[in-house]
Design a protein around this motif. Structure first.
Motif, mmCIF file in Angstrom:
data_model
loop_
_atom_site.group_PDB
_atom_site.id
_atom_site.type_symbol
_atom_site.label_atom_id
_atom_site.label_comp_id
_atom_site.label_asym_id
_atom_site.label_seq_id
_atom_site.Cartn_x
_atom_site.Cartn_y
_atom_site.Cartn_z
ATOM 1 N N SER A 259 112.812 -65.194 59.706
ATOM 2 C CA SER A 259 114.197 -65.014 60.244
ATOM 3 C C SER A 259 114.362 -66.182 61.153
ATOM 4 O O SER A 259 115.507 -66.790 61.663
ATOM 5 C CB SER A 259 114.219 -63.797 60.814
ATOM 6 N N VAL B 59 109.436 -65.118 63.882
ATOM 7 C CA VAL B 59 110.106 -63.904 63.636
ATOM 8 C C VAL B 59 110.347 -63.549 62.091
ATOM 9 O O VAL B 59 111.052 -64.356 61.457
ATOM 10 C CB VAL B 59 111.325 -63.815 64.350
ATOM 11 N N ASN C 170 111.278 -61.551 58.632
ATOM 12 C CA ASN C 170 112.370 -60.499 58.332
ATOM 13 C C ASN C 170 111.969 -58.994 58.369
ATOM 14 O O ASN C 170 110.668 -58.739 58.357
ATOM 15 C CB ASN C 170 112.788 -60.827 56.707
ATOM 16 N N LYS C 171 113.037 -58.047 58.667
ATOM 17 C CA LYS C 171 112.777 -56.539 58.874
ATOM 18 C C LYS C 171 111.868 -56.202 57.921
ATOM 19 O O LYS C 171 112.109 -56.416 56.603
ATOM 20 C CB LYS C 171 114.198 -56.227 58.871
ATOM 21 N N GLU D 3 101.730 -60.139 58.611
ATOM 22 C CA GLU D 3 101.199 -60.425 59.952
ATOM 23 C C GLU D 3 99.922 -61.426 59.765
ATOM 24 O O GLU D 3 99.691 -62.421 60.236
ATOM 25 C CB GLU D 3 101.213 -59.341 60.897
ATOM 26 N N GLU E 167 106.415 -61.562 65.263
ATOM 27 C CA GLU E 167 107.096 -59.982 65.214
ATOM 28 C C GLU E 167 107.894 -60.322 64.029
ATOM 29 O O GLU E 167 108.311 -61.174 63.473
ATOM 30 C CB GLU E 167 107.775 -60.080 66.712
ATOM 31 N N GLU E 168 108.649 -58.976 63.957
ATOM 32 C CA GLU E 168 109.710 -58.946 62.901
ATOM 33 C C GLU E 168 111.117 -58.769 63.776
ATOM 34 O O GLU E 168 111.248 -58.161 64.824
ATOM 35 C CB GLU E 168 109.464 -58.074 61.934
ATOM 36 N N VAL E 169 112.262 -59.187 63.008
ATOM 37 C CA VAL E 169 113.598 -58.971 63.508
ATOM 38 C C VAL E 169 113.740 -57.444 63.886
ATOM 39 O O VAL E 169 113.230 -56.388 62.997
ATOM 40 C CB VAL E 169 114.775 -59.321 62.422
ATOM 41 N N ASN E 170 114.480 -57.145 64.871
ATOM 42 C CA ASN E 170 114.794 -55.703 65.232
ATOM 43 C C ASN E 170 115.816 -55.121 64.400
ATOM 44 O O ASN E 170 116.743 -55.650 64.064
ATOM 45 C CB ASN E 170 115.192 -55.709 66.848
#
Length: 149
Positions: A74, A103, A105-106, A113, A146-149
């Motif tokens: 993302s 970051v 994608n959800k 990771e 991390e990933e999108v919130n």
């Protein structure tokens, strides 16, 4: 064997604390010694340019590796820090620390990771600028994944 040639021109009008002009195909900027080293601090300087070369090479290499693995990203950003040591009048570029921020994608964090962490390390070893300065400048990595919130 294929070769690529890159050209750079510098006009340096006077002595140590002068301000020069640097020009490449896609970049025109003023250059001088940074204020940290008692220079005028106009434009960029060799320390920033080496850091910029290392960071841009690294982030482009990482982006290509993520794309080839079809990892949904993302956002991909980087903050890099260059550490220059001055000891007894000798200036040495000691270390570069890359802090890539990936970051995903959800929903992709749990399965991607570890792969992404491995690619952040592989990109540093694969980047041509990292290889060019290897043995002279330490390259550190502090990735955030991390990933999108």
């Amino acid at each position: 064997m294929e070769e690529h040639h890159f050209h750079l021109k510098i006009n340096w009008p006077e002595g140590r604390n002068s301000v020069g002009d640097l020009e490449t195909k896609n970049l025109k900027t003023k250059i001088s010694i940074p204020p940290e080293m008692d220079g005028p601090g106009v434009g960029t300087n060799p320390d920033e340019m080496l850091l910029g070369a290392a960071a841009t090479c690294y982030i482009i290499t990482l982006a290509a590796m993520l794309e080839r693995r079809k990892i949904g990203v993302s956002s991909l950003t980087i903050e890099s820090e260059g550490i220059v040591e001055v000891e007894k009048g000798i200036i040495t570029y000691k270390k570069i620390i890359h802090r890539p921020h990936v970051v995903l994608n959800k929903g992709d964090l749990s399965e991607q990771e570890e792969k992404v962490k491995q690619l952040t390390e592989k990109a540093e070893k694969s980047c041509m600028i990292s290889r060019a300065i290897q043995g002279n400048v330490v390259i550190g990595l502090e990735p955030i994944i991390e990933e999108v919130n």
